[in-house]
Scaffold this active site. Structure first.
Site, PDB file in Angstrom:
ATOM      1  CD  GLU A  50      -2.976  -0.744  -0.170  1.00  0.00           C
ATOM      2  OE1 GLU A  50      -3.042   0.391  -0.662  1.00  0.00           O
ATOM      3  OE2 GLU A  50      -3.579  -1.717  -0.652  1.00  0.00           O
ATOM      4  CE1 TYR A  74      -7.257   3.163  -0.506  1.00  0.00           C
ATOM      5  CE2 TYR A  74      -4.858   3.085  -0.291  1.00  0.00           C
ATOM      6  CZ  TYR A  74      -6.036   2.582  -0.813  1.00  0.00           C
ATOM      7  OH  TYR A  74      -6.005   1.479  -1.631  1.00  0.00           O
ATOM      8  CG  ASP A 104      -7.519   4.502  -4.006  1.00  0.00           C
ATOM      9  OD1 ASP A 104      -8.720   4.358  -4.310  1.00  0.00           O
ATOM     10  OD2 ASP A 104      -6.617   3.786  -4.477  1.00  0.00           O
TER      11      ASP A 104
END
Ligand code: SF4
Length: 345
Positions: free
Chosen positions: A38, A121, A139
């Site tokens: 991520e 996020y 996102d």
């Protein structure tokens, strides 16, 4: 919202048959690998991240390994992914997790948010994918999909808040991570920014933007800000054996902790020569090289003038001296690589 269960089921069915095979996706997700992927995926595409992810996990297979690594080695391995603050925070975060959390990721969004480099996020994505909690990460990709599905006309960045609220009922208690990853895949493969493939979309019969014929107008973009131009001067100092002076940038600030050809501050006002040479790391006769090195960062354009000098004697002990063919063993940001190409061709 109408029929959230139907929307969830149809997307999960689609995901079962169409999910991307990615190195960080496993039946039993490892929080370290989910977090690493991520962080790498922020501002970068899956195609680029894949090889970096494999190189990082090959070299540092566990959180403990990454925490024990030298920052310079991490920055060096990060070269090409850009936004080096992410690499510095990644390393800091690994250290904090090992020293303060016993080498484990906390499972709550609230605690994750306190860690370096983890924003809303990323915290929501980790808790959904790695810990099976019904979080709703938003996102740019997910915001676009939901904005179209529900025909939301709020411009970014305010759109993300609205999407977060509307997304929550779509995230199931069972396997929420699959739903989140399904949304990511739908945004990447079908509901693309330009020319979405609506005829292949599992949500085509429910999509409000498709019904209204406004798919390509959504999401509404915020008015673009014009980026300012900043100016800087770079000092290329070469000795008799073609060694060039490199130095480390301060830890805090843009490109913090990375190596550079010494440079002045980067400011909005252009530098006059007499003023610029006061910023140089050594006293010398300077020659201005023709041309300008241009680079664009997220918030500004940078124009750099290069001054060069030759020295028989190394007049400073700070920094490192190395030949151009040794540059690749240092963590040099793209802007400095442009400077090198400008000087040595
Ligand atoms: S139907 Fe088209 S616009 Fe609507 S969610 Fe699917 S791909 Fe996106």
């Amino acid at each position: 919202m109408r029929q959230p269960l139907k929307l969830t089921t149809s997307l999960l069915d689609w995901y079962r048959d169409n999910r991307r095979d990615l190195p960080w996706r496993t039946e039993d997700p490892d929080p370290y690998r989910v977090w690493l992927s991520e962080i790498m995926l922020q501002q970068t595409t899956v195609a680029v991240v894949r090889s970096y992810f494999e190189a990082f996990t090959g070299r540092w297979p566990t959180l403990d390994d990454l925490a024990a690594a030298e920052l310079d080695a991490v920055l060096h391995a990060w070269q090409g992914l850009g936004y080096y603050a992410r690499a510095r925070n990644l390393h800091r975060c690994a250290k904090v997790l090992v020293t303060e959390f016993g080498g484990r990721f906390p499972e709550s969004e609230k605690e994750l948010l306190r860690l370096p480099g983890i924003g809303a996020y990323t915290a929501a994505a980790i808790t959904a994918i790695a810990f099976g909690q019904p979080s709703a990460p938003v996102d740019g990709n997910i915001a676009r999909v939901i904005a179209r599905l529900m025909k939301l006309e709020t411009p970014l960045p305010g759109l993300r808040r609205d999407v977060g609220e509307l997304l929550a009922p779509l995230i199931p208690a069972q396997k929420p991570g699959d739903m989140v990853q399904a949304l990511m895949d739908l945004g990447s493969a079908i509901c693309k920014p330009g020319k979405p493939l609506c005829d292949q979309c599992p949500w085509r019969t429910s999509c409000a933007a498709l019904k209204a014929g406004v798919v390509e107008q959504l999401p509404v973009k915020a008015a673009k800000k014009i980026k300012p131009v900043r100016h800087g001067v770079v000092f290329w100092i070469e000795d008799d054996e073609s060694h060039v002076l490199l130095r480390r940038r301060p830890e805090k600030g843009l490109l913090g902790g990375m190596m550079e050809i010494p440079s002045s501050d980067w400011r909005e006002k252009k530098w006059r020569m007499e003023e610029a040479i006061k910023e140089a790391p050594v006293l010398a006769e300077w020659q201005t090289l023709p041309g300008t090195v241009r680079h664009t960062f997220t918030h500004f354009h940078l124009h750099l003038i290069v001054l060069s000098t030759h020295t028989h004697q190394r007049k400073t002990n700070s920094g490192v001296w190395c030949t151009p063919n040794q540059f690749s063993s240092h963590a040099l940001p793209s802007v400095m690589k442009k400077v090198i190409r400008h000087v040595v061709g």
